[in-house]
Every structure is written in C-alpha cells, then in structure tokens.
Scaffold this active site. Structure first.
Site, short mmCIF file in Angstrom:
data_model
loop_
_atom_site.label_atom_id
_atom_site.label_comp_id
_atom_site.label_asym_id
_atom_site.label_seq_id
_atom_site.Cartn_x
_atom_site.Cartn_y
_atom_site.Cartn_z
N LEU A 74 25.39 50.74 43.02
CA LEU A 74 24.04 51.07 43.48
C LEU A 74 24.09 51.82 44.82
O LEU A 74 23.05 52.18 45.36
CB LEU A 74 23.22 49.79 43.62
CG LEU A 74 22.87 49.13 42.27
CD1 LEU A 74 22.30 47.74 42.50
CD2 LEU A 74 21.88 49.99 41.49
N SER A 75 25.30 52.08 45.33
CA SER A 75 25.41 52.77 46.61
C SER A 75 24.75 54.17 46.59
O SER A 75 24.08 54.54 47.55
CB SER A 75 26.87 52.89 47.05
OG SER A 75 27.33 51.61 47.39
N LYS A 102 40.07 49.64 47.96
CA LYS A 102 39.86 49.33 49.38
C LYS A 102 41.16 49.10 50.15
O LYS A 102 41.22 49.37 51.35
CB LYS A 102 38.99 48.08 49.52
CG LYS A 102 37.52 48.32 49.28
CD LYS A 102 36.74 47.05 49.60
CE LYS A 102 35.27 47.25 49.39
NZ LYS A 102 34.47 46.11 49.86
N ASP A 107 32.14 46.21 56.20
CA ASP A 107 31.68 45.00 55.48
C ASP A 107 31.43 43.86 56.46
O ASP A 107 30.45 43.12 56.34
CB ASP A 107 32.73 44.55 54.45
CG ASP A 107 32.74 45.45 53.22
OD1 ASP A 107 31.69 46.04 52.91
OD2 ASP A 107 33.79 45.55 52.57
N GLY A 147 36.29 30.88 48.33
CA GLY A 147 36.99 32.06 47.81
C GLY A 147 38.06 32.53 48.78
O GLY A 147 37.99 32.25 49.99
N ALA A 148 39.05 33.23 48.23
CA ALA A 148 40.17 33.70 49.06
C ALA A 148 40.61 35.10 48.64
O ALA A 148 41.75 35.49 48.88
CB ALA A 148 41.34 32.72 48.95
N GLY A 149 39.71 35.87 48.02
CA GLY A 149 40.04 37.23 47.59
C GLY A 149 39.80 38.24 48.70
O GLY A 149 39.71 37.89 49.89
N THR A 161 42.39 28.47 43.39
CA THR A 161 43.85 28.44 43.50
C THR A 161 44.17 28.24 44.99
O THR A 161 44.05 29.18 45.79
CB THR A 161 44.45 29.78 43.01
OG1 THR A 161 43.84 30.12 41.78
CG2 THR A 161 45.96 29.70 42.85
N TYR A 180 24.67 39.90 45.12
CA TYR A 180 23.39 40.50 45.52
C TYR A 180 22.44 40.77 44.37
O TYR A 180 21.30 41.17 44.57
CB TYR A 180 23.62 41.79 46.31
CG TYR A 180 24.33 42.88 45.53
CD1 TYR A 180 25.69 43.06 45.66
CD2 TYR A 180 23.64 43.70 44.66
CE1 TYR A 180 26.35 44.03 44.94
CE2 TYR A 180 24.28 44.68 43.93
CZ TYR A 180 25.64 44.84 44.07
OH TYR A 180 26.29 45.79 43.35
N GLY A 203 23.34 38.44 49.21
CA GLY A 203 24.24 39.58 49.41
C GLY A 203 23.55 40.92 49.65
O GLY A 203 24.18 41.87 50.11
P1 ATR Z 1 36.97 40.18 45.69
O1 ATR Z 1 37.63 41.40 46.24
O2 ATR Z 1 35.59 40.43 45.13
O3 ATR Z 1 36.98 39.03 46.64
P2 ATR Z 1 39.24 39.15 44.27
O4 ATR Z 1 40.10 39.64 45.36
O5 ATR Z 1 39.67 39.35 42.85
O6 ATR Z 1 37.79 39.79 44.37
O7 ATR Z 1 38.96 37.58 44.52
C1 ATR Z 1 38.20 36.82 43.66
C2 ATR Z 1 37.94 35.44 44.27
O8 ATR Z 1 37.01 34.76 43.43
C3 ATR Z 1 39.16 34.54 44.35
O9 ATR Z 1 39.00 33.61 45.41
C4 ATR Z 1 39.09 33.83 43.00
O10 ATR Z 1 39.78 32.59 42.97
P3 ATR Z 1 41.36 32.53 42.62
O11 ATR Z 1 42.09 32.89 43.89
O12 ATR Z 1 41.61 31.14 42.17
O13 ATR Z 1 41.59 33.54 41.51
C5 ATR Z 1 37.61 33.59 42.91
N1 ATR Z 1 37.11 33.38 41.56
C6 ATR Z 1 36.94 34.33 40.60
N2 ATR Z 1 36.40 33.79 39.49
C7 ATR Z 1 36.21 32.46 39.76
C8 ATR Z 1 35.68 31.35 39.02
N3 ATR Z 1 35.25 31.50 37.77
N4 ATR Z 1 35.67 30.14 39.62
C9 ATR Z 1 36.09 29.99 40.89
N5 ATR Z 1 36.60 31.00 41.64
C10 ATR Z 1 36.66 32.22 41.08
#
Ligand code: ATR
Length: 291
Positions: A21-22, A71, A107, A132-134, A158, A230, A250
């Site tokens: 949508l940017s 990114k 961001d 989350g940790a992504g 994880t 969002y 978001g």
């Molecule tokens: P982004 O850049 O959007 O953060 P990413 O780097 O792929 O995307 O990270 C996805 C995050 O969402 C991770 O923390 C992932 O958890 P894992 O490290 O265990 O993979 C989390 N995630 C994705 N789907 C999920 C779900 N169904 N339940 C819980 N956590 C989820």
C-alpha cells in the site's frame, strides 16, 4: 497526477510487491504537497537486486523504500549506510544523492513517533516486552533500546531465535537488561507483571481467527500495547482494549515511517492525515476485492 519532463521518480523495491500500500500512501502525500513526483512499485527478484540498485543510479530514481525480502540484502549494494540502519542490519529507505545511494531505516523512528502520538508514551526507563524475534522485532528492539528502555524481554515461538537477537542487543547495548522466554501466557505472565510496554511484531493477528497471544486477564490498565499488524485491529489489541489499556496499531507506524522517508528525500514534512486516509481507503478496497 501529471507527469512532466521534471517529474522525480520514487518507488518501493520488494518481492512480491503488488500487495504493497506504499504507492497509494506516498503518492497521496506527494499530491497533497504538490511535489512533482511519482512513486512506483518495483518488483525485484532477489537475484536482480544488485542490477536494480545500479538501475536506480543509471535512471536517476531519486529514492526508494525497500521491503521484504530485500531489507537486509540491500546493504551490500549501497554506497553508505546510516549508523542506526547499520546497527539494525536493515534498510527500508534509500536516498539517491547525486548518484550515491545512502541507506536509512525509518521503521524505528516511525514506531516511536506513532507510539508518542497515539499512546503518548516514550520507552525511556521503561520495561518492554516484545513478541517475536524476526526482522521487525530486531528493528523495534534496537529502537526502544536506543530510546533508553530499562529492560527488554523477547518472547518467541522459537526461543533460540530470541536468544540470538538478545545476544546482538547485549553487544550494542551492554547496560541493557535483556531476557528471553517462550511465546505463551504462562512464560510471559511474570514479565507482563513488570512490563510497561508490550509490542507484538509477529504475523499473529493478520487473520481475524488468530487467537490473542496474551489473554485479556493478564493486562493492567497502565500497560501500553502495540501491534505492527496494520490491516485490522488484532485479537491482541482487542483483548487489551477490553481491559481499558491504551493501544496503538500498525497503521500509525506505517504512516510515520513513510513520512520519515519523504522527509529524507525532500526535506519536507508530509501531511500524516492524508497518508492515513489513503491507507485506510487502500485497505478497504483490498478487502472488498477479496470478498
Ligand atoms: P518479519 O521480518 O516480519 O519480522 P520474520 O523475520 O520472518 O518476519 O519473523 C517472523 C516472526 O514471527 C518470528 O518471530 C516468528 O517466530 P519464529 O522465530 O519461531 O519463527 C514469528 N511467527 C511467525 N508465525 C508465527 C506463528 N504462527 N506463531 C508465533 N510466532 C510466529
């Protein structure tokens, strides 16, 4: 929009990019500013990223936003990278300065600005729980740490991914207290008890049928809860709001990071409301098409 011989070109690099949508948001901002510019979607395969960056130089594209999956990879092809973006390891905005491509990450600034304007909250000396940790979590964790947070807990499905992120953060912020835990209510409960700010960064909640990762009974009125999703109000934000908690979705972050990119490109502040209205209309049109 009128295209002339002087129109400046901007765009977004992603793969895929058609869902973004940017273009709707950034073109609305340029239109309101009466800035002679067009913002286009550029679908770039990962293997073509270097060529795309060379193309930006060759064609004189004035700036781009960068989204998934580029990114992190884009850093290798830039002439310079802003120190904060380098620390995060991700760039979402590129400025073309006379053929030199400089990378930034808006961001984090977008997140803080949305938090300030929507929840009147600043992370300084506060305890923060991140779900989350992504890639998104990494950017936000760096941002709240730079903004002076007292402690950070990273909850993730994880835990080893959360541990990796925690290690990186401890390296950059040696005095910050960083801990990790599993993404389930029992593991998060003790951390929620001392948290001031909760930030949800996973894709959980994109589907309205997703459960809230935190049950409403664990929220306190003085929590502030953010979600980077969002497209709609997530089950997490609904659960928090049902307890009278201040929430921030978001959309605000998306608007503020886009506005920060426009400021880097033009030195001018776009109208945030115009951008938000364009996004909301874009989201509505998309969900009408799906139905
Ligand atoms: P982004 O850049 O959007 O953060 P990413 O780097 O792929 O995307 O990270 C996805 C995050 O969402 C991770 O923390 C992932 O958890 P894992 O490290 O265990 O993979 C989390 N995630 C994705 N789907 C999920 C779900 N169904 N339940 C819980 N956590 C989820």
């Amino acid at each position: 929009m009128r295209i002339s011989g002087r129109t400046r070109t901007y765009g977004i690099l992603g793969y895929p990019v058609s869902h973004s949508l940017s273009p709707v948001m950034q073109n609305a901002a340029f239109g309101q500013m009466k800035f002679d510019a067009a913002y286009l979607p550029f679908e770039v395969r990962p293997e073509d990223l270097r060529a795309a960056l060379d193309g930006i130089r060759a064609l004189g594209v004035a700036g781009v936003n960068v989204t998934i999956p580029h990114k992190e990879a884009v850093l290798a092809y830039l002439d310079d990278v802003d120190p904060e973006a380098a620390a995060i390891g991700a760039v979402n905005t590129v400025v073309n300065r006379d053929g030199r491509l400089i990378g930034y990450n808006t961001d984090g600034a977008g997140f803080l600005a949305a938090l300030r304007s929507e929840a009147r909250f600043a992370p300084k000396k506060r305890n923060v729980l991140i779900l989350g940790a992504g890639g998104a979590a990494r950017g936000i964790a760096h941002t709240v740490a730079s903004a002076g947070a007292a402690s950070l807990v990273i909850a993730n499905r994880t835990v080893s991914h959360a541990d990796l992120l925690a290690q990186g953060l401890s390296h950059h912020f040696p005095y910050l207290k960083v801990r990790t835990c599993e993404l389930n209510p029992a593991a998060m409960e003790p951390h929620l008890a001392s948290a001031h700010l909760v930030i949800q960064t996973t894709s959980l909640g994109m589907k309205p049928t997703d459960p809230s990762p935190i049950p409403s009974k664990l929220f306190r009125k003085d929590h502030v809860v953010c979600d980077i999703v969002y497209t709609q109000e997530t089950p997490l934000l609904k659960a928090a709001r049902s307890r009278g908690v201040k929430v921030s979705g978001g959309l605000g972050m998306l608007v503020h990071q886009g506005a920060a990119a426009i400021f880097l490109w033009t030195g001018r502040r776009p109208n945030l409301n115009v951008m938000k209205l364009a996004l909301v209309a874009g989201i509505r049109a998309k969900s009408a098409r799906k139905r």
